[in-house]
Design an enzyme around this catalytic site. Structure first.
Site, PDB file in Angstrom:
ATOM      1  N   SER A 166       0.800  -1.226  -0.143  1.00 56.87           N
ATOM      2  CA  SER A 166       0.043  -0.217   0.016  1.00 56.87           C
ATOM      3  C   SER A 166       0.876   1.122  -0.001  1.00 56.87           C
ATOM      4  CB  SER A 166      -0.746   0.113   1.340  1.00 56.87           C
ATOM      5  OG  SER A 166      -1.410   1.263   1.377  1.00 56.87           O
ATOM      6  N   TYR A 178      -1.670  -1.441  10.414  1.00 62.05           N
ATOM      7  CA  TYR A 178      -1.626  -1.534   8.879  1.00 62.05           C
ATOM      8  C   TYR A 178      -0.603  -1.347   8.168  1.00 62.05           C
ATOM      9  CZ  TYR A 178      -3.534  -1.720   4.066  1.00 62.05           C
ATOM     10  OH  TYR A 178      -3.536  -1.838   2.707  1.00 62.05           O
TER      11      TYR A 178
HETATM   12  N1  LIG Z   1      -8.698  -0.760  -1.388  1.00 69.00           N
HETATM   13  C1  LIG Z   1      -7.655   0.142  -1.089  1.00 69.00           C
HETATM   14  O1  LIG Z   1      -7.734   1.325  -0.787  1.00 69.00           O
HETATM   15  C2  LIG Z   1      -6.189  -0.472  -0.892  1.00 69.00           C
HETATM   16  C3  LIG Z   1      -5.155   0.530  -0.926  1.00 69.00           C
HETATM   17  C4  LIG Z   1      -3.852   0.079  -0.813  1.00 69.00           C
HETATM   18  C5  LIG Z   1      -3.633  -1.279  -0.769  1.00 69.00           C
HETATM   19  N2  LIG Z   1      -4.440  -2.190  -0.718  1.00 69.00           N
HETATM   20  C6  LIG Z   1      -4.312  -3.570  -0.486  1.00 69.00           C
HETATM   21  O2  LIG Z   1      -4.947  -4.311  -1.647  1.00 69.00           O
HETATM   22  C7  LIG Z   1      -5.097  -5.670  -1.404  1.00 69.00           C
HETATM   23  C8  LIG Z   1      -6.243  -6.258  -1.678  1.00 69.00           C
HETATM   24  O3  LIG Z   1      -7.379  -5.321  -1.076  1.00 69.00           O
HETATM   25  P1  LIG Z   1      -8.756  -4.769  -1.771  1.00 69.00           P
HETATM   26  O4  LIG Z   1      -8.746  -3.471  -1.602  1.00 69.00           O
HETATM   27  O5  LIG Z   1      -9.123  -5.697  -2.884  1.00 69.00           O
HETATM   28  O6  LIG Z   1      -9.664  -5.421  -0.530  1.00 69.00           O
HETATM   29  P2  LIG Z   1     -10.858  -6.573  -0.299  1.00 69.00           P
HETATM   30  O7  LIG Z   1     -11.736  -6.399  -1.476  1.00 69.00           O
HETATM   31  O8  LIG Z   1     -11.237  -6.286   1.164  1.00 69.00           O
HETATM   32  O9  LIG Z   1      -9.954  -7.968  -0.507  1.00 69.00           O
HETATM   33  C9  LIG Z   1      -9.156  -8.426   0.383  1.00 69.00           C
HETATM   34  C10 LIG Z   1      -8.962  -9.818  -0.080  1.00 69.00           C
HETATM   35  O10 LIG Z   1      -8.179 -10.489   0.725  1.00 69.00           O
HETATM   36  C11 LIG Z   1      -8.654 -11.897   1.326  1.00 69.00           C
HETATM   37  N3  LIG Z   1      -8.300 -12.073   2.536  1.00 69.00           N
HETATM   38  C12 LIG Z   1      -8.477 -11.430   3.797  1.00 69.00           C
HETATM   39  N4  LIG Z   1      -8.023 -11.822   4.775  1.00 69.00           N
HETATM   40  C13 LIG Z   1      -7.306 -13.128   4.534  1.00 69.00           C
HETATM   41  C14 LIG Z   1      -6.922 -14.303   5.042  1.00 69.00           C
HETATM   42  N5  LIG Z   1      -6.623 -14.507   6.258  1.00 69.00           N
HETATM   43  N6  LIG Z   1      -6.636 -15.618   4.335  1.00 69.00           N
HETATM   44  C15 LIG Z   1      -6.848 -15.325   2.909  1.00 69.00           C
HETATM   45  N7  LIG Z   1      -7.566 -14.254   2.350  1.00 69.00           N
HETATM   46  C16 LIG Z   1      -7.580 -13.172   3.125  1.00 69.00           C
HETATM   47  C17 LIG Z   1     -10.159 -11.527   1.149  1.00 69.00           C
HETATM   48  O11 LIG Z   1     -10.802 -12.712   1.034  1.00 69.00           O
HETATM   49  P3  LIG Z   1     -11.635 -13.401   2.169  1.00 69.00           P
HETATM   50  O12 LIG Z   1     -12.141 -12.406   3.147  1.00 69.00           O
HETATM   51  O13 LIG Z   1     -12.586 -14.265   1.518  1.00 69.00           O
HETATM   52  O14 LIG Z   1     -10.556 -14.243   3.095  1.00 69.00           O
HETATM   53  C18 LIG Z   1     -10.142 -10.654  -0.069  1.00 69.00           C
HETATM   54  O15 LIG Z   1     -10.253 -11.524  -1.384  1.00 69.00           O
HETATM   55  C19 LIG Z   1      -4.761  -5.835   0.139  1.00 69.00           C
HETATM   56  O16 LIG Z   1      -3.613  -6.347   0.281  1.00 69.00           O
HETATM   57  C20 LIG Z   1      -4.775  -4.461   0.424  1.00 69.00           C
HETATM   58  O17 LIG Z   1      -4.072  -3.938   1.602  1.00 69.00           O
HETATM   59  C21 LIG Z   1      -5.669  -1.909  -0.890  1.00 69.00           C
END
Ligand SMILES: NC(=O)c1ccc[n+]([C@@H]2O[C@H](COP(=O)([O-])OP(=O)(O)OC[C@H]3O[C@@H](n4cnc5c(N)ncnc54)[C@H](OP(=O)(O)O)[C@@H]3O)[C@@H](O)[C@H]2O)c1
Length: 256
Positions: A136, A150
């Site tokens: 991130s 985080y």
């Molecule tokens: N959205 C933003 O603004 C943003 C910004 C910077 C970085 N990111 C990063 O991008 C990545 C994806 O996030 P996103 O924005 O797409 O959010 P999201 O829609 O909440 O997706 C998160 C994914 O991680 C999985 N996950 C969470 N805990 C897990 C566990 N213990 N084991 C296996 N899978 C797990 C969830 O699946 P299950 O719940 O089904 O396990 C889901 O598929 C993350 O690493 C996040 O930190 C996001």
């Protein structure tokens, strides 16, 4: 190049699901991991390609090893491994419990450590492969203080990623190690970070945020043109430069 074998963690929603759809449409073969089986199966069936869903909790090392083994059984090899699963928190430093901190480290840092140690020996054996860790921008510039634990976990992930890349550069020049640092992306991440269970969290969006599909397209392009680091938001490089140039002045400018 199409027809790569790509493992994606966190593929049941958001960026991971969008990446699965994108890569599926391009003809790659997929191994998709997350905890929620129903969502994972749905993403796999909508990807339009050969896609193996593997229910995985990335905070458990045995699960991550099992994910690698399932991928190798199904496809014989892995070309790209994307450590994308992660979760946020909305708690300032002085209100964090030790459990909060442990949880953030487990899901955002140890998960990636497990993923790296699971797949890199396979890449070393083949002399090629691409590891992509989704961090991130907050891991580079900790500008949102309620994301504290985080951002700390993502910052540590940035370091492990850079050090692994340095270690492999001389011995295994065919292995690429990339770090992706998105800014704000319109997914359920924000609702989950506020405490909503993943199954009930809504996608949060406001103007200026990138879409999961935009970020997925940039990660797909990174596979064709490997780079050490990728800021998905074009404004991020300049913000990082301003931050490291004068951290006190930057923090002060945030207060006003
Ligand atoms: N959205 C933003 O603004 C943003 C910004 C910077 C970085 N990111 C990063 O991008 C990545 C994806 O996030 P996103 O924005 O797409 O959010 P999201 O829609 O909440 O997706 C998160 C994914 O991680 C999985 N996950 C969470 N805990 C897990 C566990 N213990 N084991 C296996 N899978 C797990 C969830 O699946 P299950 O719940 O089904 O396990 C889901 O598929 C993350 O690493 C996040 O930190 C996001």
């Amino acid at each position: 190049m199409s027809n790569r074998v790509v493992v994606i963690t966190g593929a049941s929603s958001g960026i991971g699901a969008a990446l699965a759809k994108r890569l599926g449409a391009e003809g790659h073969r997929l191994v998709l991991a997350a905890r929620r089986q129903k969502e994972l199966k749905r993403v796999a069936s909508q990807s339009g390609t050969r896609a193996l869903p593997v229910v995985t909790d990335v905070t458990r090392r045995a699960d991550v090893d099992r994910l690698r083994d399932a991928a190798l059984r199904e496809f014989d090899h892995v070309d790209v491994w994307v450590n994308n699963a992660g979760r946020g928190i909305s708690t300032p430093v002085m209100e964090l419990t030790e459990d909060d901190l442990d949880e953030m480290i487990a899901v955002n840092l140890k998960s990636v450590f497990y993923g790296m140690q699971a797949i890199v020996p396979h890449f070393q054996q083949r002399g090629e492969g691409h590891l992509i860790n989704v961090s991130s921008f907050l891991g580079r510039v900790p500008l949102v203080s309620v994301r504290s634990a985080y951002s700390a976990a993502k910052a540590a992930m940035n370091v492990l990623t850079a050090n692994l890349r340095m270690d492999l550069a001389n011995t295994h020049p065919g292995i690429h190690v990339s770090l992706v640092m998105p800014g704000m992306v319109a997914t359920q991440f924000h609702a989950v970070a506020a405490g909503m269970p993943p199954g009930k969290a809504a996608r949060f969006s406001h103007p200026g945020m990138q879409s999961a599909e935009e970020v997925a397209a940039m990660i797909a392009s990174l596979m064709d043109h490997p780079a050490a680091e990728l800021y998905t938001n074009p404004a991020s490089a300049d913000t990082a430069r301003r931050y490291f140039d004068d951290i006190a002045a930057f923090e002060q400018s945030m207060d006003h």
